[in-house]
Design a protein around this motif. Structure first.
Motif, PDB file in Angstrom:
ATOM      1  N   UNK A   8      56.680 -37.996 -10.904  1.00  0.00           N
ATOM      2  CA  UNK A   8      56.598 -38.915  -9.757  1.00  0.00           C
ATOM      3  C   UNK A   8      55.547 -39.995 -10.005  1.00  0.00           C
TER       4      UNK A   8
ATOM      5  N   UNK B  23      56.732 -43.707  -9.822  1.00  0.00           N
ATOM      6  CA  UNK B  23      56.302 -44.493  -8.660  1.00  0.00           C
ATOM      7  C   UNK B  23      55.103 -45.393  -8.931  1.00  0.00           C
TER       8      UNK B  23
ATOM      9  N   UNK C  72      55.032 -38.993   0.382  1.00  0.00           N
ATOM     10  CA  UNK C  72      55.258 -37.856  -0.522  1.00  0.00           C
ATOM     11  C   UNK C  72      55.411 -36.558   0.276  1.00  0.00           C
ATOM     12  N   UNK C  73      54.685 -36.503   1.400  1.00  0.00           N
ATOM     13  CA  UNK C  73      54.755 -35.293   2.247  1.00  0.00           C
ATOM     14  C   UNK C  73      55.853 -35.390   3.289  1.00  0.00           C
TER      15      UNK C  73
ATOM     16  N   UNK D 237      51.113 -43.798   1.093  1.00  0.00           N
ATOM     17  CA  UNK D 237      51.665 -43.239  -0.157  1.00  0.00           C
ATOM     18  C   UNK D 237      51.735 -41.700  -0.094  1.00  0.00           C
ATOM     19  N   UNK D 238      50.608 -41.076   0.211  1.00  0.00           N
ATOM     20  CA  UNK D 238      50.565 -39.609   0.238  1.00  0.00           C
ATOM     21  C   UNK D 238      51.402 -39.064   1.394  1.00  0.00           C
TER      22      UNK D 238
ATOM     23  N   UNK E 195      42.158 -32.832 -12.510  1.00  0.00           N
ATOM     24  CA  UNK E 195      42.531 -33.746 -13.590  1.00  0.00           C
ATOM     25  C   UNK E 195      41.958 -33.307 -14.928  1.00  0.00           C
TER      26      UNK E 195
ATOM     27  N   UNK F 187      42.801 -32.491  -2.097  1.00  0.00           N
ATOM     28  CA  UNK F 187      41.571 -33.238  -2.373  1.00  0.00           C
ATOM     29  C   UNK F 187      41.861 -34.733  -2.326  1.00  0.00           C
TER      30      UNK F 187
ATOM     31  N   UNK G 260      46.407 -40.875 -12.293  1.00  0.00           N
ATOM     32  CA  UNK G 260      45.591 -39.694 -11.963  1.00  0.00           C
ATOM     33  C   UNK G 260      45.439 -39.560 -10.450  1.00  0.00           C
ATOM     34  N   UNK G 261      45.099 -40.685  -9.807  1.00  0.00           N
ATOM     35  CA  UNK G 261      44.906 -40.650  -8.355  1.00  0.00           C
ATOM     36  C   UNK G 261      46.214 -40.269  -7.667  1.00  0.00           C
ATOM     37  N   UNK G 262      47.323 -40.824  -8.153  1.00  0.00           N
ATOM     38  CA  UNK G 262      48.626 -40.500  -7.560  1.00  0.00           C
ATOM     39  C   UNK G 262      48.874 -38.992  -7.618  1.00  0.00           C
ATOM     40  N   UNK G 263      48.437 -38.376  -8.709  1.00  0.00           N
ATOM     41  CA  UNK G 263      48.645 -36.922  -8.837  1.00  0.00           C
ATOM     42  C   UNK G 263      47.780 -36.167  -7.837  1.00  0.00           C
ATOM     43  N   UNK G 264      46.566 -36.661  -7.574  1.00  0.00           N
ATOM     44  CA  UNK G 264      45.737 -35.978  -6.576  1.00  0.00           C
ATOM     45  C   UNK G 264      46.317 -36.163  -5.165  1.00  0.00           C
ATOM     46  N   UNK G 265      47.099 -37.223  -4.984  1.00  0.00           N
ATOM     47  CA  UNK G 265      47.683 -37.479  -3.664  1.00  0.00           C
ATOM     48  C   UNK G 265      48.956 -36.668  -3.429  1.00  0.00           C
ATOM     49  N   UNK G 266      49.437 -35.986  -4.473  1.00  0.00           N
ATOM     50  CA  UNK G 266      50.605 -35.132  -4.281  1.00  0.00           C
ATOM     51  C   UNK G 266      51.737 -35.376  -5.251  1.00  0.00           C
ATOM     52  N   UNK G 267      51.605 -36.369  -6.132  1.00  0.00           N
ATOM     53  CA  UNK G 267      52.669 -36.649  -7.100  1.00  0.00           C
ATOM     54  C   UNK G 267      52.677 -35.605  -8.212  1.00  0.00           C
TER      55      UNK G 267
ATOM     56  N   UNK H  47      45.931 -38.321   4.080  1.00  0.00           N
ATOM     57  CA  UNK H  47      46.666 -37.072   4.346  1.00  0.00           C
ATOM     58  C   UNK H  47      45.744 -35.971   4.878  1.00  0.00           C
TER      59      UNK H  47
ATOM     60  N   UNK I  53      46.900 -30.887  -9.445  1.00  0.00           N
ATOM     61  CA  UNK I  53      46.068 -31.746  -8.593  1.00  0.00           C
ATOM     62  C   UNK I  53      46.643 -31.964  -7.196  1.00  0.00           C
ATOM     63  N   UNK I  54      47.947 -32.151  -7.120  1.00  0.00           N
ATOM     64  CA  UNK I  54      48.568 -32.490  -5.840  1.00  0.00           C
ATOM     65  C   UNK I  54      48.577 -31.356  -4.835  1.00  0.00           C
TER      66      UNK I  54
ATOM     67  N   UNK J 108      46.923 -49.017  -6.952  1.00  0.00           N
ATOM     68  CA  UNK J 108      48.252 -49.223  -7.542  1.00  0.00           C
ATOM     69  C   UNK J 108      48.576 -50.721  -7.494  1.00  0.00           C
TER      70      UNK J 108
END
Lengths: 215, 271
Positions: free
Chosen positions: B182, B186, A99-100, A95-96, A49, A74, B171-178, A147, A69-70, A84
């Protein structure tokens, strides 16, 4: 493994230069240090980030400092959790996985596992706006672990909790540590947390990371 | 009790000062209502030209409000979440339609679309017409004129909406894969829903009240580019004061409906 080599970062008004540190695979490292030293900045850089000025970040066998990041694998729990607000607990946990493109069966199975591990089975249908502090912490932790990341980053996860909930979360983190064996970097100000959880104790001081042998 | 009586006096004083304005609005409405009979109202509503104006008003306000929310959401998000060169200039530019006199905005639109562009020798209208689209003095001009002002209010609303939302969730969503988009679609957008509804309502209400730019840029051709605000002007200009007041009251009713929706949604600007 988390390995920082000569990592240089901009952290607000000051800079962190040539940080070096290695956290072995499967270890639970606790990073301590005074406020404003850049602990959160280091976590944000590891999860992508915050850009790095120079140096490298290796997670497992991959250099990740140029990856988005994705793609770093991590799990991150920030201090304010970053839940959220429009989603339910279940939607956080899968959620993750969605996405996968996990199948519904696999998603449900994983959500059940996490809910059992974290003791939030009763909350799956609840919106996260209606959770207590401790419940919200568990959801944020579950979302980060969902994940099966190779690395887990926790930024003062217990700082806003009351004494009793903090003690419960201590036990929970010990349980998670034993169950998941995920390489973890946990930022805290609490010596008790460090004593209870740390395999590796690190201190950020004078712009560098020092391994604290506890002697 | 002295404390209680002091509080009452304070309440009465503030009530008298603030209430004078509320009273003014009430008197304005009562004066309008007293001026027209139900027959005038029915006659105005039965007039095919005013019916066409009602229809165009509802359509154009809705289209311009939708466009305003789309632009407001995109621009509001960019201005709040990203640092880029010229951000202060963009912030200032999007506020200009709010402070600019409406007639000036209409004149600027007219010049932009109908005068030859520097260095090109043809106007925007000249360029669009062979492509099947004519703007100036058409119903499209009504929408463009309404959008030009309404979008500025939508941008303001969405800017506040995104400022109130914690960026950490994205930010967290991006670390999760977004990806960035996205995370926006989302995580940020669902939270911005109430703010978008507020932006839509404000943009719709602004479009309803728009007059100057429409008059200059779209004209006030009966049955073609006539909206309710221009109906009032046209009825007044031919001495039909009762019809003008009846249309004004219809606009008041529409405004009350829109403002009620705004109140019901809590006038929220963010999640």
């Amino acid at each position: 493994m988390i390995q920082l080599v000569d990592l240089c970062l901009n952290a607000g008004k000051f800079r962190l230069d040539r940080l070096c540190c290695t956290i072995p695979t499967g270890s639970y490292a606790v990073l301590m240090g005074r406020s404003g030293q850049g602990k959160t900045t280091i976590l944000e850089s590891i999860c992508g980030l915050r850009p790095v000025r120079s140096g490298s970040i290796r997670l497992g066998d991959r250099l990740v400092h140029n990856l988005p990041p994705g793609e770093r694998g991590v799990g991150y729990v920030p201090q304010d959790l970053g839940l959220f607000p429009t989603m339910t607990v279940r939607e956080h946990l899968d959620f993750a996985l969605r996405l996968r493109r996990w199948s519904t069966i696999d998603c449900n199975q994983r959500v059940r596992e996490l809910a059992e591990l974290l003791g939030i089975g009763e909350l799956l249908g609840r919106n996260v706006r209606n959770l207590s502090g401790g419940e919200a912490q568990r959801v944020a932790l579950g979302r980060a672990l969902s994940f099966r990341p190779q690395v887990l980053l926790l930024d003062e996860p217990l700082s806003s909790l009351d004494e009793e909930t903090r003690s419960q979360m201590h036990q929970l983190l010990v349980g998670v540590k034993q169950a998941m064996h995920t390489t973890t970097l946990h930022v805290t100000h609490s010596r008790d947390e460090a004593a209870a959880l740390a395999d590796v104790r690190l201190t950020l001081a004078d712009g560098g990371i020092r391994v604290d042998t506890g002697e | 009790m002295p404390a209680a009586s002091g509080e009452s006096r304070f309440f009465l004083l503030m009530g008298a000062i603030g209430g004078s304005y509320v009273l003014l609005i009430l008197l304005l409405l009562l004066a309008d209502i007293a001026y027209v009979s139900p027959g005038d109202f029915r006659a105005a509503l039965g007039n095919p030209e005013i019916q066409a104006a009602i229809s165009l008003t509802l359509k154009s306000c809705t289209v311009s409000a939708i466009l305003s929310v789309i632009v407001g959401t995109a621009l509001g998000y960019l201005l709040v979440r990203f640092q880029f060169w010229g951000k202060h200039i963009v912030n200032t530019l999007v506020d200009i339609p709010i402070v600019l006199p409406p007639l000036v905005l209409g004149l600027s639109l007219l010049i932009l679309f109908s005068r030859p562009l520097p260095g090109l020798g043809y106007s925007l209208d000249d360029w669009l017409r062979p492509r099947g689209l004519s703007i100036t003095f058409t119903q499209w001009a009504v929408i463009v004129a309404q959008f030009s002002v309404a979008a500025a209010f939508a941008v303001r609303t969405m800017r506040v909406t995104f400022e109130q939302m914690n960026p950490r969730a994205e930010d967290v969503a991006r670390t999760l894969g977004c990806t960035r988009s996205q995370a926006f679609l989302q995580v940020a957008l669902p939270q911005a829903g109430p703010g978008m509804l507020t932006a839509f309502t404000i943009a719709w209400a602004r479009s309803l009240g728009e007059f100057g730019p429409i008059l200059v840029f779209a004209g006030a051709t009966r049955g073609r580019t006539e909206v309710l605000s221009t109906s009032v002007f046209l009825e007044l200009s031919i001495g039909h004061l009762e019809a003008a007041v009846a249309v004004s009251l219809l606009m008041v009713v529409l405004a009350v409906i829109v403002l009620s929706i705004l109140r019901l949604t809590g006038g929220r600007t963010g999640g």
